[in-house]
Design a protein around this motif. Sequence first.
Motif, PDB file in Angstrom:
ATOM      1  N   LYS A 195       8.511 -38.887  -3.301  1.00  0.00           N
ATOM      2  CA  LYS A 195       8.725 -39.155  -4.719  1.00  0.00           C
ATOM      3  C   LYS A 195       7.598 -38.575  -5.559  1.00  0.00           C
ATOM      4  O   LYS A 195       7.709 -38.493  -6.784  1.00  0.00           O
ATOM      5  CB  LYS A 195       8.832 -40.665  -4.954  1.00  0.00           C
ATOM      6  N   TYR A 196       6.511 -38.188  -4.887  1.00  0.00           N
ATOM      7  CA  TYR A 196       5.335 -37.656  -5.574  1.00  0.00           C
ATOM      8  C   TYR A 196       5.145 -36.195  -5.204  1.00  0.00           C
ATOM      9  O   TYR A 196       5.588 -35.744  -4.137  1.00  0.00           O
ATOM     10  CB  TYR A 196       4.093 -38.462  -5.202  1.00  0.00           C
ATOM     11  N   PRO A 197       4.473 -35.440  -6.062  1.00  0.00           N
ATOM     12  CA  PRO A 197       4.273 -34.008  -5.789  1.00  0.00           C
ATOM     13  C   PRO A 197       3.566 -33.770  -4.455  1.00  0.00           C
ATOM     14  O   PRO A 197       2.711 -34.558  -4.031  1.00  0.00           O
ATOM     15  CB  PRO A 197       3.410 -33.549  -6.972  1.00  0.00           C
ATOM     16  N   MET A 198       3.925 -32.664  -3.827  1.00  0.00           N
ATOM     17  CA  MET A 198       3.340 -32.272  -2.548  1.00  0.00           C
ATOM     18  C   MET A 198       2.726 -30.886  -2.683  1.00  0.00           C
ATOM     19  O   MET A 198       3.220 -30.044  -3.420  1.00  0.00           O
ATOM     20  CB  MET A 198       4.412 -32.254  -1.442  1.00  0.00           C
ATOM     21  N   SER A 199       1.637 -30.671  -1.939  1.00  0.00           N
ATOM     22  CA  SER A 199       0.981 -29.364  -1.936  1.00  0.00           C
ATOM     23  C   SER A 199       0.370 -29.118  -0.565  1.00  0.00           C
ATOM     24  O   SER A 199       0.364 -30.001   0.293  1.00  0.00           O
ATOM     25  CB  SER A 199      -0.100 -29.299  -3.020  1.00  0.00           C
ATOM     26  N   ASP A 200      -0.137 -27.909  -0.377  1.00  0.00           N
ATOM     27  CA  ASP A 200      -0.800 -27.536   0.887  1.00  0.00           C
ATOM     28  C   ASP A 200       0.080 -27.830   2.093  1.00  0.00           C
ATOM     29  O   ASP A 200      -0.390 -28.321   3.124  1.00  0.00           O
ATOM     30  CB  ASP A 200      -2.140 -28.269   1.035  1.00  0.00           C
ATOM     31  N   VAL A 201       1.349 -27.530   1.966  1.00  0.00           N
ATOM     32  CA  VAL A 201       2.276 -27.749   3.080  1.00  0.00           C
ATOM     33  C   VAL A 201       2.094 -26.635   4.110  1.00  0.00           C
ATOM     34  O   VAL A 201       2.082 -25.449   3.759  1.00  0.00           O
ATOM     35  CB  VAL A 201       3.735 -27.768   2.578  1.00  0.00           C
ATOM     36  N   LYS A 202       1.960 -27.022   5.367  1.00  0.00           N
ATOM     37  CA  LYS A 202       1.803 -26.011   6.414  1.00  0.00           C
ATOM     38  C   LYS A 202       2.195 -26.591   7.774  1.00  0.00           C
ATOM     39  O   LYS A 202       2.207 -27.812   7.968  1.00  0.00           O
ATOM     40  CB  LYS A 202       0.365 -25.508   6.462  1.00  0.00           C
TER      41      LYS A 202
END
Length: 350
Positions: A195-202
């Motif tokens: 439900k919250y923003p995601m970043s640095d996905v790997k």
Amino acid sequence: MAQQAYMTETDNGGSGPERRSSRLRRLFDRLVTGWRGDRRIWRRGLITAAVAVLLAVVMAAHSHVPNAVGNLGSLTETFLPWFGLLIPVLLVIALVRKSATALIALVLPVAVWLNLFGGLLFDKTGAGGDLTVATHNVNADNADPAGTARAVAAAGADVLALEELKASAVPTYERALESAYPHHAVVGTVGLWSKYPMSDVKAVDIRLGWKRAMRATVATPSGPVAVYVAHLPSVRVKLEAGFTARQRDKSAAALGEAISDEKLPHKILLGDLNGTMNDRALTAITSQMRSPQGAVGDGFGFSWPASFPMARIDQILVTGVEPETSWTLPATGSDHLPIAARVKVDTTAS
């Protein structure tokens, strides 16, 4: 006189609580009489007593059961709570044999089992927390992926991890979850919805040759959290090879190394680890993370198989966040049960 005799007979022959208590007293006296004065109660049941002592030793020293032959140690640790079922069996044998020695010996496995698992018998759930997470191995052969997605989403988790995603079913899960989770990412056969923003996905390399683990930074209202999703290799119990788990063990070590190298102080691992918290093969992970189920859960939280759960191989593990409650969700179309937990992201710890 006749009336007095009638009243006396009625009082002595009533069928109320007094008669029932007298029957229980006579039964107890009969049992005690059978033991009283019998010197053989100390010589009978020596084999039962020996089995009780052995059971206590195996449970207390499970970490020393060797893995050299068929990973027997890991197999023992996977189903360790169920060893307690042998205690009532031995108790019945001891009573039937009228063995005082066996009864005394049974104190040992009872004490060991309670020391290991007694805390799980009480509800320790709390009402706090600011982040709800859930994880579910949806089963690649799930006949109703949309229904499974809706059922898990109904739990209201802020962050949801799914494992064993079949490529052809991924669009179905995405459509079913898009209204509740505006942010998501899929890496190989695992995915994360938030439900919250995601970043640095790997992807996280767990030395498999294909992608079954991932990592993302989730921007929760209480601060950034590193969320890992993993599906460790399956294990098999084979008559000719025992508990085969070599690849699972290698992947667990690699995952533990990746989590240890994580820079963010708040970390959550969601996934199917194909192992319990007692399994020494997961030490690289469990030595640095704690289980909300063990800390604040209600019961054992077994998740597999869904038809008759016998082990908790699906895990939610945390570091740098405070567990508040943990629970198991209702069955879906998978052979695993989904699990969830609510935690408090303690930003002051960083």
